[in-house]
Every structure is written in structure tokens, then in C-alpha cells.
Design a protein around this motif. Sequence first.
Motif, mmCIF file in Angstrom:
data_model
loop_
_atom_site.group_PDB
_atom_site.id
_atom_site.type_symbol
_atom_site.label_atom_id
_atom_site.label_comp_id
_atom_site.label_asym_id
_atom_site.label_seq_id
_atom_site.Cartn_x
_atom_site.Cartn_y
_atom_site.Cartn_z
ATOM 1 N N ALA A 298 -10.164 -30.889 37.587
ATOM 2 C CA ALA A 298 -10.577 -31.538 36.344
ATOM 3 C C ALA A 298 -9.492 -32.470 35.829
ATOM 4 O O ALA A 298 -8.312 -32.124 35.817
ATOM 5 N N TYR A 299 -9.936 -33.657 35.375
ATOM 6 C CA TYR A 299 -8.991 -34.686 34.946
ATOM 7 C C TYR A 299 -9.526 -35.409 33.705
ATOM 8 O O TYR A 299 -9.445 -36.603 33.565
ATOM 9 N N GLY A 300 -10.126 -34.660 32.802
ATOM 10 C CA GLY A 300 -10.570 -35.252 31.547
ATOM 11 C C GLY A 300 -12.033 -35.648 31.541
ATOM 12 O O GLY A 300 -12.669 -35.786 32.578
ATOM 13 N N LEU A 301 -12.545 -35.820 30.337
ATOM 14 C CA LEU A 301 -13.945 -36.197 30.115
ATOM 15 C C LEU A 301 -14.002 -37.633 29.612
ATOM 16 O O LEU A 301 -13.242 -38.015 28.722
ATOM 17 N N VAL A 302 -14.892 -38.433 30.191
ATOM 18 C CA VAL A 302 -15.033 -39.849 29.836
ATOM 19 C C VAL A 302 -16.405 -40.081 29.222
ATOM 20 O O VAL A 302 -17.422 -39.653 29.785
ATOM 21 N N VAL A 303 -16.446 -40.752 28.068
ATOM 22 C CA VAL A 303 -17.701 -41.082 27.392
ATOM 23 C C VAL A 303 -17.804 -42.596 27.274
ATOM 24 O O VAL A 303 -16.843 -43.260 26.865
ATOM 25 N N LEU A 304 -18.970 -43.147 27.630
ATOM 26 C CA LEU A 304 -19.188 -44.593 27.590
ATOM 27 C C LEU A 304 -20.064 -44.977 26.404
ATOM 28 O O LEU A 304 -21.042 -44.292 26.092
ATOM 29 N N THR A 305 -19.726 -46.080 25.760
ATOM 30 C CA THR A 305 -20.592 -46.708 24.769
ATOM 31 C C THR A 305 -21.108 -47.999 25.378
ATOM 32 O O THR A 305 -20.306 -48.837 25.831
ATOM 33 N N LEU A 306 -22.426 -48.141 25.402
ATOM 34 C CA LEU A 306 -23.044 -49.294 26.051
ATOM 35 C C LEU A 306 -23.547 -50.287 25.019
ATOM 36 O O LEU A 306 -23.985 -49.917 23.926
ATOM 37 N N GLU A 307 -23.499 -51.551 25.390
ATOM 38 C CA GLU A 307 -24.004 -52.632 24.539
ATOM 39 C C GLU A 307 -24.657 -53.658 25.442
ATOM 40 O O GLU A 307 -23.976 -54.320 26.233
ATOM 41 N N GLY A 308 -25.981 -53.790 25.315
ATOM 42 C CA GLY A 308 -26.689 -54.682 26.228
ATOM 43 C C GLY A 308 -26.524 -54.187 27.653
ATOM 44 O O GLY A 308 -26.759 -53.022 27.962
ATOM 45 N N ASP A 309 -26.089 -55.067 28.538
ATOM 46 C CA ASP A 309 -25.858 -54.701 29.935
ATOM 47 C C ASP A 309 -24.372 -54.577 30.242
ATOM 48 O O ASP A 309 -23.940 -54.794 31.371
ATOM 49 N N ARG A 310 -23.591 -54.232 29.222
ATOM 50 C CA ARG A 310 -22.155 -54.089 29.391
ATOM 51 C C ARG A 310 -21.673 -52.808 28.724
ATOM 52 O O ARG A 310 -22.398 -52.147 27.989
ATOM 53 N N ILE A 311 -20.419 -52.483 28.981
ATOM 54 C CA ILE A 311 -19.772 -51.317 28.375
ATOM 55 C C ILE A 311 -18.833 -51.815 27.286
ATOM 56 O O ILE A 311 -17.934 -52.619 27.555
ATOM 57 N N SER A 312 -19.033 -51.333 26.061
ATOM 58 C CA SER A 312 -18.213 -51.808 24.948
ATOM 59 C C SER A 312 -17.086 -50.845 24.596
ATOM 60 O O SER A 312 -16.175 -51.212 23.856
#
Length: 338
Positions: A301-315
Motif C-alpha cells: 500500500a502506497y496511499g489513496l488517490v482521489v480524482l476530481t474531474l472537469e469535462g474530459d480532464r482532471i482538475s
Amino acid sequence: MIESTLDRARAGDGEAFRELTEPYRRELQVHCYRILGSVQDAEDTVQETLLAAWRGLGGFRERASVRAWLYRIATNRCLNALRDTGRRPRPAQPARRPLDVPEPTRRSEPAWFEPYPDALLEDLPDTAPGPEARYETREALALSFVAGLQHLPPRQRAVLVLRDVLGFPAAEVADLLDSSGVSVNSALQRARTALGGERPARDRERAPLPRSPRERELVGRFVDALENSDVDRLVALLTEDAWLTMPPEPLAYQGPTAIAGFYQALPWWGGQALRLLPTRANGQPAFGSYLLDPHSPIAHAYGLVVLTLEGDRISSVTRFGDNGLFPLFGLPRTLRDL
């Protein structure tokens, strides 16, 4: 006359008490999570709330609904918990070797909070917020909103959640907090200003629908870029003003170039040593990340990653380094037979 559930609970019937309070249990946990920023602290506070309600049921005079009465107890328990943690520092995280990373775009005041597993939302009642609510349910669980709340003073935090998320009228919030309408309105205006304006940002409405083909395609490209240490493909996925943050670390990187520079400085970059396992947090795509052991077919385990998406990109890319979060998301501590 048929004895009511409330009367039976007052008479000491534990099953009647559960029947009375269980419909609100999960929404109370989410409420406490927004204020406290921790899943475990929220669950502990809900347990304390239900115990206090059981002990104080004889004093419940039905001037408000059972739901409002439980929110009164839970909110004040949260405020007590925040006062206690303000006096007592949180336990230190295990020491890690400092990384030799580039100078960040910004050094901000550390904010301690955790992500919330989507799996815990599956049995959340579909209760519409009150008419005075300003945030939709999805907005009010977004990681950016929860992060913003943690920078507010506790009372402002509670007032904003009660008024703008749950839609309680000002007079009812004043009663819940044993305060005045003037004090509640003043705290609300200060909280709104601190969060950045009179209206919540609506950027996330442009994001792909959760679990939609658009979301899966974008997220899959992110996984592929990271697992293959492909900086060009990673950069192509980011908005021009994208942020990388690592709460509670005060380091923040903005823009594709800065974010790419951070990743390229990590010791594992270029060795295709990272594996990502999908999950969801705060209504957003998330991953447990794992680093391959160079001496065995195991990834740790090496941490948890959360993505915020905007349109067709990652913000936004938000990384939580506490591997103790993995069980909350049903993620293993290690991956084997890779």
C-alpha cells in the motif's frame, strides 16, 4: 389506544428506540463526517449521539421532530469533539523518509481530513435537503467542499452545514445551537465568504456522470499513464489549472508542468513500479495505490488517490498517505502474484 413507537422507547423498549432512530443513522454519520473530516470520528460521534438520545429520551418534549432532535445532539457532540482535538494534537503519522521533491507552487496551512467511502453511501436514505439548502447532495460530499470546511472555525462549519447543506431554517439552527438568529446569520455569512463567495462552484456539473463510460475512459487513461510512468500522457489529462495536493502535507502543485515535475521526482517514477486498484470516495473516482516490491511479487500500500474531474480532464489529484484508510475502502494492504 395503540402505544406509539416513541412511547414504547420511552418505556425502555430498545427495539422501539432503534426503530425510531435507525432511519437517521447513516445521514447523521455523513453530517458528522462533514464537520469532523474523519470517518471514524464521525462513527464514534454517532454512537455517542445515540447513547445520549437513549439516556435523554424522557426529556424529549416533541417541540421538534426526532430527526431535528438527533441533529441537535450530533452537532453539539461534533463541536465538543473539535474543542477536544483543538486542545489535544492528533497522533503523529509514522515517520517517512523525506522526499526530494520540487519546490511547490504553494505552501498552505495544513488541513487534516479523510476521504469518505462511497460504499457507505449505498444505504443513505434519499432525503431531499430542506428548501433553504444551497448545495446539492453531490456537491456537499465533494472532497473540495469537505476540505474547505476544515479551514472554518467549528461553529461556522456547523452553521454552514446545517443551513446550506441540510436546509434547516435559521430559527431552527439557532435553536439547535442554543444561539440567536443574528449570531447564526453572522456565522453563515462569514463561512460563505471564507469558502469563496455567495454561491457554490458548479464546475463539477461538467464532470462525467459517476460510473459512466466517459468517466471510465478518462480514469482508465489516468491509470495507464501513471502505471507506465508516461509523463506526456499524464500531462494531457490535466486541466491548465489542475492541483495536486497531499493533505495534511502543506505542499500543493498547480498546473501540468508542476504536477509532472513532482511525479518525475519520485524514486519509483520510470520503473513501472506502481499499481492502482479502483474504488470510490466522496462520489469521485479513487484508487488504492501500491508500490511493487523489487525483491518479490508483492506490491505494498502506497496511499489513496482521489480524482476530481472537469469535462474530459482532471482538475485535481488528492493523495492521502495514510495506509490505514485502506480497510475503510475494502482495499487490501498488499497485492500478490503480480
